[in-house]
Design an enzyme around this catalytic site. Structure first.
Site, PDB file in Angstrom:
ATOM      1  N   SER A 103     -15.951  -1.986 -10.545  1.00 54.27           N
ATOM      2  CA  SER A 103     -17.109  -1.285  -9.697  1.00 54.27           C
ATOM      3  C   SER A 103     -18.239  -1.268 -10.588  1.00 54.27           C
ATOM      4  O   SER A 103     -18.487  -1.010 -11.844  1.00 54.27           O
ATOM      5  CB  SER A 103     -16.699   0.107  -9.406  1.00 54.27           C
ATOM      6  OG  SER A 103     -17.639   0.692  -8.913  1.00 54.27           O
ATOM      7  N   ALA A 104     -19.510  -1.039 -10.065  1.00 55.95           N
ATOM      8  CA  ALA A 104     -20.874  -1.060 -10.197  1.00 55.95           C
ATOM      9  C   ALA A 104     -20.876   0.383 -10.855  1.00 55.95           C
ATOM     10  O   ALA A 104     -21.779   0.820 -11.801  1.00 55.95           O
ATOM     11  CB  ALA A 104     -21.950  -1.177  -9.436  1.00 55.95           C
ATOM     12  N   CYS A 105     -19.686   1.359 -10.726  1.00 54.49           N
ATOM     13  CA  CYS A 105     -19.707   2.618 -11.385  1.00 54.49           C
ATOM     14  C   CYS A 105     -19.583   2.553 -12.891  1.00 54.49           C
ATOM     15  O   CYS A 105     -19.709   3.725 -13.360  1.00 54.49           O
ATOM     16  CB  CYS A 105     -18.735   3.526 -10.632  1.00 54.49           C
ATOM     17  SG  CYS A 105     -19.432   3.958  -9.053  1.00 54.49           S
ATOM     18  N   ASP A 113       0.888  -1.137   0.071  1.00 50.23           N
ATOM     19  CA  ASP A 113      -0.098   0.027  -0.170  1.00 50.23           C
ATOM     20  C   ASP A 113       0.819   1.255  -0.160  1.00 50.23           C
ATOM     21  O   ASP A 113       1.965   1.210   0.410  1.00 50.23           O
ATOM     22  CB  ASP A 113      -0.946   0.086   1.249  1.00 50.23           C
ATOM     23  CG  ASP A 113      -2.158   0.596   1.118  1.00 50.23           C
ATOM     24  OD1 ASP A 113      -3.183   0.362   0.686  1.00 50.23           O
ATOM     25  OD2 ASP A 113      -2.061   2.123   0.993  1.00 50.23           O
ATOM     26  N   TYR A 154     -13.989   7.982 -11.893  1.00 50.71           N
ATOM     27  CA  TYR A 154     -13.834   6.753 -11.172  1.00 50.71           C
ATOM     28  C   TYR A 154     -14.465   5.694 -12.003  1.00 50.71           C
ATOM     29  O   TYR A 154     -13.607   4.814 -12.345  1.00 50.71           O
ATOM     30  CB  TYR A 154     -14.581   6.778 -10.113  1.00 50.71           C
ATOM     31  CG  TYR A 154     -14.784   5.680  -9.085  1.00 50.71           C
ATOM     32  CD1 TYR A 154     -13.399   5.210  -8.387  1.00 50.71           C
ATOM     33  CD2 TYR A 154     -15.408   4.848  -8.917  1.00 50.71           C
ATOM     34  CE1 TYR A 154     -13.365   4.131  -7.710  1.00 50.71           C
ATOM     35  CE2 TYR A 154     -15.663   3.582  -8.241  1.00 50.71           C
ATOM     36  CZ  TYR A 154     -14.280   2.940  -7.614  1.00 50.71           C
ATOM     37  OH  TYR A 154     -14.431   2.156  -6.867  1.00 50.71           O
ATOM     38  N   LYS A 179     -12.411   2.707 -14.366  1.00 55.82           N
ATOM     39  CA  LYS A 179     -12.544   1.371 -14.073  1.00 55.82           C
ATOM     40  C   LYS A 179     -13.119   0.607 -15.357  1.00 55.82           C
ATOM     41  O   LYS A 179     -12.636  -0.490 -15.531  1.00 55.82           O
ATOM     42  CB  LYS A 179     -13.807   0.966 -12.935  1.00 55.82           C
ATOM     43  CG  LYS A 179     -13.561   1.429 -11.639  1.00 55.82           C
ATOM     44  CD  LYS A 179     -12.432   0.598 -11.011  1.00 55.82           C
ATOM     45  CE  LYS A 179     -12.209   0.890  -9.630  1.00 55.82           C
ATOM     46  NZ  LYS A 179     -11.054   0.045  -8.910  1.00 55.82           N
TER      47      LYS A 179
HETATM   48  P1  NAD Z   1      -9.684   1.710   0.077  1.00 56.70           P
HETATM   49  O1  NAD Z   1      -9.625   2.896  -0.084  1.00 56.70           O
HETATM   50  O2  NAD Z   1     -10.051   1.267   1.641  1.00 56.70           O
HETATM   51  O3  NAD Z   1      -8.404   0.849  -0.189  1.00 56.70           O
HETATM   52  C1  NAD Z   1      -7.780   1.164  -1.377  1.00 56.70           C
HETATM   53  C2  NAD Z   1      -6.364   1.413  -0.996  1.00 56.70           C
HETATM   54  O4  NAD Z   1      -5.571   1.399  -2.013  1.00 56.70           O
HETATM   55  C3  NAD Z   1      -6.037   2.347   0.185  1.00 56.70           C
HETATM   56  O5  NAD Z   1      -5.312   1.820   1.310  1.00 56.70           O
HETATM   57  C4  NAD Z   1      -4.915   3.411  -0.613  1.00 56.70           C
HETATM   58  O6  NAD Z   1      -4.020   3.900   0.174  1.00 56.70           O
HETATM   59  C5  NAD Z   1      -4.381   2.297  -1.817  1.00 56.70           C
HETATM   60  N1  NAD Z   1      -3.850   3.263  -2.814  1.00 56.70           N
HETATM   61  C6  NAD Z   1      -4.126   4.147  -3.100  1.00 56.70           C
HETATM   62  N2  NAD Z   1      -3.190   4.573  -4.255  1.00 56.70           N
HETATM   63  C7  NAD Z   1      -2.294   3.835  -4.168  1.00 56.70           C
HETATM   64  C8  NAD Z   1      -0.991   3.730  -4.791  1.00 56.70           C
HETATM   65  N3  NAD Z   1      -0.691   4.647  -5.734  1.00 56.70           N
HETATM   66  N4  NAD Z   1      -0.131   2.748  -4.509  1.00 56.70           N
HETATM   67  C9  NAD Z   1      -0.381   1.815  -3.419  1.00 56.70           C
HETATM   68  N5  NAD Z   1      -1.394   1.859  -2.910  1.00 56.70           N
HETATM   69  C10 NAD Z   1      -2.435   2.686  -3.425  1.00 56.70           C
HETATM   70  O7  NAD Z   1     -10.983   1.010  -0.690  1.00 56.70           O
HETATM   71  P2  NAD Z   1     -11.594  -0.452  -0.788  1.00 56.70           P
HETATM   72  O8  NAD Z   1     -12.948  -0.250  -0.335  1.00 56.70           O
HETATM   73  O9  NAD Z   1     -10.667  -1.287   0.090  1.00 56.70           O
HETATM   74  O10 NAD Z   1     -11.432  -0.664  -2.277  1.00 56.70           O
HETATM   75  C11 NAD Z   1     -10.684  -1.715  -2.807  1.00 56.70           C
HETATM   76  C12 NAD Z   1     -10.769  -1.531  -4.260  1.00 56.70           C
HETATM   77  O11 NAD Z   1     -12.357  -2.003  -4.346  1.00 56.70           O
HETATM   78  C13 NAD Z   1     -10.618  -0.485  -5.018  1.00 56.70           C
HETATM   79  O12 NAD Z   1     -10.080  -0.715  -6.264  1.00 56.70           O
HETATM   80  C14 NAD Z   1     -11.910   0.242  -5.139  1.00 56.70           C
HETATM   81  O13 NAD Z   1     -12.025   0.916  -6.581  1.00 56.70           O
HETATM   82  C15 NAD Z   1     -12.736  -1.042  -5.371  1.00 56.70           C
HETATM   83  N6  NAD Z   1     -14.446  -1.046  -5.064  1.00 56.70           N
HETATM   84  C16 NAD Z   1     -14.418  -0.882  -3.747  1.00 56.70           C
HETATM   85  C17 NAD Z   1     -15.941  -0.648  -3.505  1.00 56.70           C
HETATM   86  C18 NAD Z   1     -16.484  -0.662  -1.997  1.00 56.70           C
HETATM   87  O14 NAD Z   1     -17.729  -0.534  -1.948  1.00 56.70           O
HETATM   88  N7  NAD Z   1     -15.627  -0.589  -1.281  1.00 56.70           N
HETATM   89  C19 NAD Z   1     -17.004  -0.712  -4.565  1.00 56.70           C
HETATM   90  C20 NAD Z   1     -16.443  -1.063  -5.755  1.00 56.70           C
HETATM   91  C21 NAD Z   1     -15.129  -0.943  -6.226  1.00 56.70           C
END
Ligand code: NAD
Length: 332
Positions: free
Chosen positions: A119-121, A35, A150, A154
């Site tokens: 994502s659903a987006c 991360d 966003y 995706k």
């Molecule tokens: P989150 O923000 O908690 O985790 C994402 C992590 O990625 C963060 O800890 C961030 O520090 C890290 N990150 C960002 N840029 C980075 C970089 N340049 N290098 C290394 N790490 C980096 O989000 P989440 O909810 O755990 O989501 C995880 C994945 O699932 C994402 O790709 C998100 O788009 C996707 N997603 C999540 C949801 C949801 O409802 N949570 C819905 C659709 C898609």
């Protein structure tokens, strides 16, 4: 399989951290967790994993992350709830650097299986204008009219996964997550999503004796929410499957924002006066997950009832909130 090196990117965040925890529970011994955040800020920390703090926007760092890995779960991205993604479109689109460089690194390091969290987006906004939605099938992403910023990132990254599979033989798998929630998720600070934000607001009112709750929008928009345990199970099943096309991974239990508030109030044992903010970011009118493709390939779909998941989430956020009140370190 348990001795294979598994890479989890975004491991300092909600889903990535929960995935590392789950893989450890299953006995996986070699996990590399990556991360960009300083290790002290990761939501869940496991000293027995190989923890690396790297900015995965660069190809060099992606190569460091991917070397020797057989399976990759690429969950790193800049993301948040509606308030965040509507106001940070450029930042969200920059995640394309992570996905591009991770795919190149996975190809060059001989990774066997590669998971991308879409994502659903990505879905066409025209098909989400009614709160009484028809659930979205995978083909509804086209013709493309994704969530600006966003969602477009995706969708583009999904297509890169497809072409890396077709042209370079990298076994890519893509899941379109629909609103994931649960303990260890962001619950404050601007990136939190609706379930966590509503839990926090209800807790705040309950603890302070407040009588009102502010709700973004009119409360009528509908969504489905998937509990983290279902997300983790589906993610791992999809990576292991022969599902080469993007697939929905979401709950199909559709609720309005008002219903979500009812449920959280019920758990907290309070009833609050609702103050609606129609001008606040709120996204499309309605969205639900059609799980036909998922079911037909895996014989499974997310099934944890919203009420059950919310109870666990509420209780975890309550603990974090109280820790913060006492001046102790709370997560997220
Ligand atoms: P989150 O923000 O908690 O985790 C994402 C992590 O990625 C963060 O800890 C961030 O520090 C890290 N990150 C960002 N840029 C980075 C970089 N340049 N290098 C290394 N790490 C980096 O989000 P989440 O909810 O755990 O989501 C995880 C994945 O699932 C994402 O790709 C998100 O788009 C996707 N997603 C999540 C949801 C949801 O409802 N949570 C819905 C659709 C898609």
């Amino acid at each position: 399989m348990r001795d294979d090196l598994i890479l989890v990117t975004g491991a300092g965040g909600f889903i990535g951290g929960s995935l590392v925890a789950d893989l450890r529970r299953q006995g996986c011994k070699r996990i590399r967790a990556v991360d960009i955040k300083p290790f002290g800020e990761w939501y869940q920390k496991f000293e027995d994993a190989e923890n690396l703090v790297l900015d995965l926007e660069t190809r060099e760092n992606c190569l460091l992350a991917a070397r020797g890995a057989r399976r990759v779960y690429n969950l790193a991205a800049n993301m948040g709830g509606m308030g965040f993604i509507e106001n940070n479109k450029a930042l969200c689109m920059l995640s394309v650097l992570i996905n591009t460089h991770m795919l190149l690194a996975a190809r060059d390091c001989g990774v066997e299986r590669y998971f991308f969290s879409s994502s659903a987006c990505v879905y066409n906004a025209e098909k989400q204008k009614d709160p009484e939605v028809t659930s979205l099938k995978e083909e509804d992403a086209y013709p493309a009219l994704a969530e600006d910023g966003y969602g477009w990132e995706k969708l583009f990254s999904e297509r890169m996964c497809r072409h890396f599979r077709e042209d370079y033989g990298l076994a890519t798998r893509v899941a379109r997550f629909h609103n994931v929630y649960g303990p260890h998720g962001t619950w404050d600070g601007g990136r939190e999503k609706a379930p966590a934000a509503i839990c926090r607001k209800v807790i705040q009112a309950k603890v302070s004796g407040g009588k009102e709750i502010e709700i973004w929008g009119t409360g009528e928009r509908t969504r489905s929410f998937m509990y983290i345990d279902d997300c983790l199970k589906g993610t791992q099943m999809i990576l292991a499957s022969g599902l080469t096309e993007p697939v929905n991974l979401g709950s199909s239990e559709l609720v309005s924002v008002n219903r979500l508030v009812d449920l959280v109030e019920g758990i907290a044992g309070v009833k609050l006066k609702r103050v609606y903010l129609p001008g606040a970011p709120q996204g499309v009118a309605g969205r639900n997950s059609d799980n036909t493709r998922l079911r037909s390939h895996l014989g499974w779909e997310p099934s944890i009832p919203l009420r059950e998941g919310l109870e666990k989430t509420y209780s975890w956020i309550y603990d974090q909130y109280m820790k913060r009140q006492r001046g102790e370190r709370a997560l997220s």
